[in-house]
Structure formats: structure tokens, C-alpha cells
Design a protein around this motif. Structure first.
Motif, PDB file in Angstrom:
ATOM      1  N   TYR A 143       0.874  -1.169   0.077  1.00 24.62           N
ATOM      2  CA  TYR A 143       0.092  -0.143   0.017  1.00 24.62           C
ATOM      3  C   TYR A 143       0.822   1.129   0.034  1.00 24.62           C
ATOM      4  CZ  TYR A 143      -3.284   3.427   1.911  1.00 24.62           C
ATOM      5  OH  TYR A 143      -4.079   4.677   1.962  1.00 24.62           O
ATOM      6  N   SER A 147       0.716   4.165  -2.797  1.00 21.67           N
ATOM      7  CA  SER A 147       0.354   5.226  -2.380  1.00 21.67           C
ATOM      8  C   SER A 147       1.295   6.482  -2.379  1.00 21.67           C
ATOM      9  CB  SER A 147      -0.153   5.274  -1.033  1.00 21.67           C
ATOM     10  OG  SER A 147      -0.605   6.438  -0.547  1.00 21.67           O
ATOM     11  N   LYS A 149       2.207   8.196  -0.263  1.00 27.92           N
ATOM     12  CA  LYS A 149       2.081   9.271   0.859  1.00 27.92           C
ATOM     13  C   LYS A 149       2.431   9.000   2.112  1.00 27.92           C
ATOM     14  CE  LYS A 149      -2.440  10.500  -1.529  1.00 27.92           C
ATOM     15  NZ  LYS A 149      -4.025  10.697  -1.587  1.00 27.92           N
ATOM     16  N   GLU A 205      -8.136  -1.219  -0.611  1.00 22.90           N
ATOM     17  CA  GLU A 205      -7.576   0.108  -0.794  1.00 22.90           C
ATOM     18  C   GLU A 205      -6.239  -0.348  -1.948  1.00 22.90           C
ATOM     19  OE1 GLU A 205      -7.791   3.414   0.267  1.00 22.90           O
ATOM     20  OE2 GLU A 205      -9.831   2.891   0.906  1.00 22.90           O
ATOM     21  N   ARG A 206      -5.779  -1.316  -1.587  1.00 21.99           N
ATOM     22  CA  ARG A 206      -4.592  -1.734  -2.768  1.00 21.99           C
ATOM     23  C   ARG A 206      -5.046  -1.758  -4.056  1.00 21.99           C
ATOM     24  NH1 ARG A 206      -2.181  -6.086  -4.671  1.00 21.99           N
ATOM     25  NH2 ARG A 206      -3.575  -7.477  -3.587  1.00 21.99           N
ATOM     26  N   LEU A 209      -6.045   1.567  -5.472  1.00 17.36           N
ATOM     27  CA  LEU A 209      -4.706   1.986  -6.000  1.00 17.36           C
ATOM     28  C   LEU A 209      -4.022   1.815  -7.324  1.00 17.36           C
ATOM     29  CD1 LEU A 209      -2.881   2.583  -2.522  1.00 17.36           C
ATOM     30  CD2 LEU A 209      -4.064   4.360  -4.048  1.00 17.36           C
TER      31      LEU A 209
END
Length: 799
Positions: A143, A147, A149, A205-206, A209
Motif C-alpha cells: 500500500y 500510495s 503518501k 485500498e490496494r 490504488l
């Protein structure tokens, strides 16, 4: 957590609702607290060892959450530090300690006080939990890579955690999850279940993305043609810059394309401009045609195609502005207010074409400015005096060197909007020659059925003028071509009366000139008597232009007196006015001082308004010759012949010897012989003068007349009655003889003038002579008794 009894698990704490934020145990972060209840909760917490319950709101947009708007499970936290900020909020440093559940609310008024039960975690050490921890760490690492981030330092700090519960809480705090998803992790007391929930969120979430990355790659691979061209043009610009060619044609074309994309215009025009830009791009930088194309593109991009002023129609404001800036002119003001009222009802109305016709100096042009101001529209003035080239209206074709659009398109570019007020000034002073007829070219501009597709030779694409309000001005309506006049609504603005001129000086001209000359009311005063003398004895005009010059002269002389120290304050009155303006130029009242034989006051219409006209007739011994002098036109000469024929036919009733045509010479003269005079309306004036001279009967000195005469003595209608009556009133005339057919024009005459004059409508010349001539004998009647009732009508006073 170690086993404890029930009392140790239950605590009473103040509650701080969090909006859009959630705190896990072992988290340390800053909170900004501003709501009144939240501040009170902090104060209560500081009393009780700084312990407080942090729980998130279900809906973040609620400013004052109720008990049902707060999640029942939150985190007990320790307040580490408090700092009051200048804006009144409090910044708090808190550390999450333990999950807790709200049992019930003890207090809700001042702040929330709740009774809580501590939630114990079921921490089981088995291979499945260890496997879940490793899987979660792997997913979190992937992740972070997608990401970009979250820093690697955070990953390293998480990997050092051995407690599965703390691991799950730490990873969840760094994920971009919704509050309800984070709350699901917070509410899970079972460590194994918590790890499973976290793993599901990490997997989702992965995948998201991964999908974003694929979309980004696909977009880069499928770059649009315009983007590729942009990069190529940028490279070309860089190459040209290196070669010392600055940005060259490419930069210019790019700028034009950017401007085109930002403009709102019809698709047809947009395609035309885009095509011309492509042509320009292919042109060599040194090509002369390139500059022609660039000028053409600039014109198309500079014109307003769809931009218009928002018009807030306020009839009271419009009436107020028109009344403040112009005295009188009620018909014009009424027409403008009517137009606005209709536009307010239907929300869409083609602009009317008004033609303001009247003598110079009556305020036609300034009225156009006031109309634009009252409509909240842009104002542009186009002077048409002396225009004789059709290209001035329609523009030149682009095949000519130095071609440009016409004045209409110039005015639209100057206005910058599609609905301005355009004043076409002096439309009666256009002419024509071998270069075309500009008046005919204006037909397309002023015709409501055509001007939505106005064609300019230079622009070459239709331009919509239907939203423009056109106002034209003219001094002489007869000089406007009939087809052009047919497209316009004619509103005649006559000359001003003395009373109106006094009001205009007091309200407008004098304050304007005082300001222009740096004077105030405390330095210069002008009495009403002085103003009246200025009007009567120093000007003779329908408008107020010369009157304003006289006011300016007074102001200049007063300014000189004040500057030189001659006087500190100047007062102008009727007695000392000569010292400012010199001797009087005109004598008030041009009528004769006593009744005269052979002299009659006629009424004339001129380009500057109405005026009086003296007709003189002298009879001498001769052979019947008729002499006409005074630079008369053919129509006036024919009227003189008709008047003489009528007098010959009525010689017996008038007491004139029938042989006067053989023994007398008649000389008819109109003074001011250098001024051309023509028109039929002096017919009854010449007939009256002839009757007076031949019968030796005087004419009433305070009578003026106007009307066309026929051979049988009928009096026909004439034009310009309103202007003529104003001229007669200025000259001191008391009675006016007018044709019966012109009675319909009397309501147009101002009330103050009608009250000062006596109007006598007549149908026959016998009635004119009855009113105008002083009877030689009280028993003498010009008309036989049997015809008296048929012909003679008594004077009519129209008040």
C-alpha cells in the motif's frame, strides 16, 4: 488487560465529540477545540486528572450533536497539553489509552458527562494471529509503495510493534479510510477479528490504488492529438528560441488558440477563426499576408459574440435619471419607460430604433447617454455627419489594402457587449457619391427583421445586432431617406419655452459651468431676472447651446474679477448684465409697436426651430407688375401668385378698385434677403399683406399667421406648427391664425405656451382677413351676410 472487578472497569468521564476524526489507543495527536460544549468538557477533564473520552460523530456536518449523533464506543485519552490560540480555539495534545463504551449520559446541558465501561481486548497468541500480522504488514508495505503518501519511517516503526492489537491500531490510523470504517476497527475487541477487518480494508485500498495506476498509464498511452501537438509546439518554440527567433509564429498561434478556446461564440464563427489560425500557422513569418490574417483574427476574437450586460430593469430609477438630467421631453421619457416595461414583462424584446428629431442644442445626444445610463448599458456614439462612403457602414472587403470593418462593428468592439446603446448622430447629414449610398447600407442595421444577421464586408460572418438599442438623431426629418425613416420610430423634440430654459439654466447649465470654472454658489449668484434677460435679449434659438455659452461668459468674467481681487463675491442681476455680456443683441418681441399697413407677421420653420417672418407689401403707381424679393424659392413665388389671384377675385368685398392690376405695381419683400426661403405656409400671410396694402387697412400688430392658400381662398394645413408657435411665443405674439386642419396638432404644444396664446382655426381666407385687418368702418363686413355663418368662426382659446 488484567482481570478487575466491575467498579474498576466503569468510569465517569467528560465526553469530547470529534468531527471527521478518530483516535486509537496509543495515538498521540493535536486537536483544535472550538465548540462551547467541547471547551467545557476539556475544563471538566482538567479537574479530573486530565482524563476524557474521545468519540467520533456519525455525521460530520452537525454543529451541535445530540446523544444519538455520537458513536457509542470511543477512546479514553489523557490530556497532555493545552494551548489557547488567538482566534479563541484551544489546541490540545492528547494520548489515546483505552477503548471504552458509553453506558449512558449523566449530563448533557453544559457539556456531555458519560458513564463508561472499559472494553477488554481478547489477546490470543496463536499461529493464526501471527500469520495475520505478517499478511497485514505485507499488504501495508505494498500500500505504501502504491500510495507514496506514507514514508518508509512509518513502515519501520510499525514493523517494530509486536503486540497485534497495537499493530492493527497503528496501521489503521495511517490509512485513508472513512470514519465508519475506522470505527469498525475501533469497536472490534477481538484481536483476530480486528486484524481480519484491517486486512480486508488494506486489500480493498490496494486494489483501488492498482486501478488508479492502470488508468493513469492508459491515459498516458492514449494521449490526445491536441496534447501531442502542444508538446511538439513547445519543442518548436524552444528550438526557435535557441535560434534567436524568439517565440516566432508558433507562440503567436498558440496564444490565439488559447484565446479562442476561452471565448464564447457561435460554432460557425469558431470554425472560421480556427481555420484562419491554421492558415496563419502555415504562413512564413515574413509573409505580408500573415499580418492581414492576424488582423482579421484579432477582429473576430475582439468582438463580443455572446457577452452581454445584465440589465436590472427599475422603472422608478429610470424615470428618476431621465428627470434629473433632462427637463421636459415628457414624450421621449414616456417612450423609454414604456419600452422598459414591456421588456420586463416578456424578458425578450428586440431593441427599438428611436429617431430623436429636433433643432440643434435641445439635448438629443445627451438624452441618448441618459437612456444608456438608465438601462445600465454601455453607450457608444457614431457621428454620421458627412459620411458618403458605404464602406463606412459595411466595412471594406479584405481584398483591399488596409481594409477594416465599418463603424457599426467598430462600435460593437468598443462596447464589448452585445446589447449596448448605439447613438447614430446626425443621420440626416449623410450624403452619397460614386462610392455608394451609406443610408441604404444602414437599412440592414436599423431593420429589426434583418439586423440579427448583419453582414459586414470585412468580418464576412453574420453578426447579431438585434439586442442593440439604436438611437438616431436628426435636425431635419425631410433629409432622411424615406425607406430609412420607415424603420425608425420618430420622436420630435421641439425647442424649449422661456420657462423651460429658465429651469434648464437653474438646474443644469449654471451648476455645470460653476463647477467647470472653479466657482461655487458662494462666489457667483445669478438672479432670475438676469437669466430671463439672457434668454430674451442675448439668444434667439430653439435649444440652449448658445445660452450655455452666455452662462460660460458670465462665469469667466466673474472668475477674473475674483482672481484679480476686484471682488470677493459676484452677483449678476438684470441691471448689470450688460457689463458681462455687452449690449443686448435681440429685442424682446419682434412684433410691431403699432398696427401697420402692408406689414404682416408670418411664422416660419427653420432647421434651428420656429421663428417669425415679416412680410412687407408696397403698392406704387405702375402697370400691374408683381415684384418678389427676399431670395424666395419657386413654391413661395407660386404662393404669391395664388394670393394675388385671390385678392383680385375678392377686390369688390375688400373695397379695392378692380383696375389695380393695370394702374399699380406691387412689391412683396421678405426681410433677411440673404437667407433662402421656400414653402407654401406663407400663402395666407402674403394674401393678408396684399389685402392690407391695397385696401389701406392696418393689420393687428399682435397677430401672426401660417397656412397655405388656394386660388379659391381655402386655407390648407401646414407642418411644424409646434415649432412655429414656440417661435411666435418668443417674439411676443398674442394671437395665431392657423388652418382648421391643424387643430389636431395643438395638444403637442406645451401648456405654458398654449395658455399665453390665442389660436384662431380658419378654413377660408375671408376668416383670416376678418381676424387680421383692422376694420375701416365698423359697419363693413368682408363676407356677405348669407355666407357669414358658413365661413367665420370665433377665436378659440386652448388652455
Amino acid at each position: 488487560m488484567t482481570d478487575t472487578n466491575h467498579d474498576e472497569l466503569r468510569r465517569t468521564l467528560p465526553l469530547l465529540p470529534l468531527r471527521g476524526l478518530l483516535v486509537y489507543p496509543s495515538m498521540v495527536l493535536h486537536l483544535d477545540v472550538g465548540r462551547e460544549k467541547s471547551v467545557k468538557a476539556l475544563e471538566r477533564a482538567m479537574v479530573d486528572e486530565g482524563m476524557i473520552l474521545l468519540s467520533s460523530q456519525i455525521e460530520t456536518n452537525i454543529d451541535e450533536p445530540g446523544t444519538d449523533d455520537i458513536y457509542p464506543i470511543g477512546t479514553i485519552a489523557k490530556i497532555k497539553q493545552m494551548l489557547k490560540l488567538p482566534n479563541g480555539t484551544i489546541r490540545v495534545l492528547v494520548e489515546g489509552l483505552q477503548r471504552a463504551k458509553i453506558v449512558h449520559f449523566l449530563e448533557t446541558a453544559e457539556c456531555y458527562i458519560v458513564e463508561t465501561d472499559l472494553l477488554q481486548e481478547t489477546n490470543v497468541q496463536d499461529p493464526e494471529v501471527e500469520a495475520l500480522m505478517r499478511t497485514v504488514l505485507q499488504q501495508f508495505e505494498q500500500y505504501i509503495k502504491l500510495s507514496k503518501k506514507i514514508t518508509q519511517e512509518i513502515l519501520a516503526s510499525v514493523q517494530d510493534l509486536e503486540d497485534p492489537g497495537r499493530l492493527a491500531d497503528a496501521i489503521a490510523s495511517h490509512l485513508s479510510l472513512k470514519i465508519k470504517d475506522k470505527q469498525a476497527i475501533l469497536e472490534s475487541s477481538d484481536i483476530k477479528k480486528r486484524l481480519q477487518i484491517l486486512l480486508k480494508f488494506l486489500s480493498d485500498e490496494r486494489e483501488i490504488l492498482e486501478l488508479e495506476r492502470k488508468i493513469s498509464q492508459r491515459v498516458r498511452k492514449q494521449m490526445e492529438k491536441t496534447q501531442k501537438e502542444y508538446y511538439l509546439r513547445e519543442q518548436l518554440k524552444a528550438i526557435q528560441k535557441e535560434l534567436g527567433d524568439k517565440e516566432g509564429r508558433a507562440g503567436e498561434v498558440e496564444e490565439l488558440r488559447t484565446k479562442l478556446e476561452q471565448m464564447n461564440m457561435p460554432d460557425e464563427v469558431k470554425q472560421k477563426v480556427a481555420k484562419e489560425i491554421d492558415r496563419l500557422e502555415k504562413m512564413p513569418a515574413t509573409s505580408a499576408e500573415g499580418s492581414v490574417i492576424r488582423t482579421y483574427i484579432d477582429w473576430l476574437l475582439g468582438l463580443p459574440w455572446e457577452k452581454e450586460d445584465s440589465i436590472g430593469i427599475d422603472l422608478e430609477r429610470t424615470q428618476l435619471i431621465l428627470d434629473e438630467e433632462h427637463y421636459g421631453l415628457e414624450k421621449v421619457k414616456e417612450r423609454i419607460v414604456e419600452y422598459l416595461a414591456v421588456q420586463k414583462l416578456v424578458n425578450q424584446l428586440r431593441g427599438p430604433i428611436l429617431c430623436l428629431a429636433g433643432p440643434p442644442g435641445v439635448g438629443k445626444t445627451s438624452l441618448g447617454k441618459s437612456i444608456a445610463k438608465s438601462l445600465n448599458r454601455k453607450f457608444v456614439r457614431i457621428s454620421l455627419g458627412g459620411v458618403r462612403d458605404e464602406a463606412e457602414i459595411r466595412g471594406h472587403r479584405r481584398t483591399y489594402v488596409g481594409a477594416l470593418p465599418g463603424r457599426i462593428i467598430h462600435a460593437m468592439k468598443t462596447a464589448g457587449v452585445t446589447n449596448p446603446v448605439i447613438l447614430l448622430d446626425e443621420i440626416d447629414k449623410m450624403s452619397q457619391d460614386f462610392r455608394g449610398d451609406p443610408a441604404s447600407a444602414l437599412l440592414e442595421v436599423l431593420d429589426p427583421e434583418q439586423n440579427h444577421t448583419f453582414s459586414d464586408h470585412y468580418i464576412e460572418v453574420p453578426y447579431d445586432l438585434s439586442n442593440v438599442m439604436f438611437i438616431t438623431t436628426a435636425n431635419v426629418v425631410q433629409y432622411i431617406p424615406r425607406p430609412l425613416l420607415d424603420r425608425m420610430e420618430l420622436i420630435t423634440i421641439p425647442g424649449y419655452t422661456e420657462l423651460e430654459k429658465q429651469k434648464i439654466i437653474t438646474r443644469h447649465l449654471l451648476p455645470k459651468q460653476l463647477e467647470a470654472h472653479g466657482l461655487g454658489k458662494d462666489k457667483l449668484t445669478v438672479s432670475d431676472e438676469a437669466i430671463l434677460r439672457m434668454i430674451r435679449e442675448y439668444t434667439r434659438e430653439a435649444g440652449v447651446r448658445n445660452l450655455e455659452r452666455q452662462v460660460a461668459t458670465v462665469c469667466r468674467k466673474a472668475a477674473k474679477m475674483i482672481v484679480t481681487g476686484e471682488k470677493k463675491k459676484v452677483a449678476v442681476n438684470a441691471k448689470n448684465l450688460d457689463g458681462f455680456l455687452g449690449p443686448a443683441r435681440f429685442h424682446y418681441g419682434m412684433i410691431e409697436q403699432e398696427d401697420q399697413i402692408g406689414i404682416v407677421t408670418g411664422l416660419a420653420w427653420t432647421e434651428v426651430g420656429g421663428d417669425t417672418l415679416q412680410v412687407e407689401v408696397t403698392v406704387t403707381a405702375g402697370k400691374g407688375k408683381l415684384i418678389l424679393t427676399g431670395k424666395l424659392g419657386d413654391v413661395m413665388k407660386e404662393s404669391a401668385q395664388a394670393a394675388l389671384s385671390y385678392i383680385r377675385s375678392r377686390a369688390h368685398e375688400l373695397g379695392i378698385k378692380p383696375d389695380f392690376t393695370e394702374t399699380k405695381d406691387i412689391h412683396i419683400h421678405f426681410p433677411e434677403g440673404a437667407i433662402p426661403k421656400d414653402g407654401p405656409s406663407a400663402g395666407i400671410t402674403m394674401a393678408t399683406a396684399l389685402a392690407s396694402a391695397l385696401s389701406s387697412r392696418p393689420v393687428h400688430r399682435d397677430v401672426a399667421m401660417t397656412g397655405e392658400i388656394t386660388l379659391r381662398g381655402r386655407v390648407l394645413a401646414i407642418g411644424g406648427l409646434k415649432e412655429k408657435c414656440l417661435g411666435a411665443h418668443r417674439a411676443g405674439v398674442k394671437k395665431i391664425i392657423i388652418p382648421k386642419e391643424n387643430e389636431k396638432d395643438l395638444p403637442e404644444i406645451p401648456d405654458s405656451v398654449r395658455r399665453a396664446l390665442t389660436f384662431v382655426p380658419v378654413e377660408h381666407m375671408d376668416q383670416v382677413l376678418e381676424e387680421a385687418l383692422v376694420p375701416a368702418d365698423s359697419s363693413l363686413s368682408l363676407v356677405p351676410p348669407e355666407e357669414a355663418d358658413h365661413h367665420i368662426q370665433h377665436p378659440t382659446h386652448l388652455n
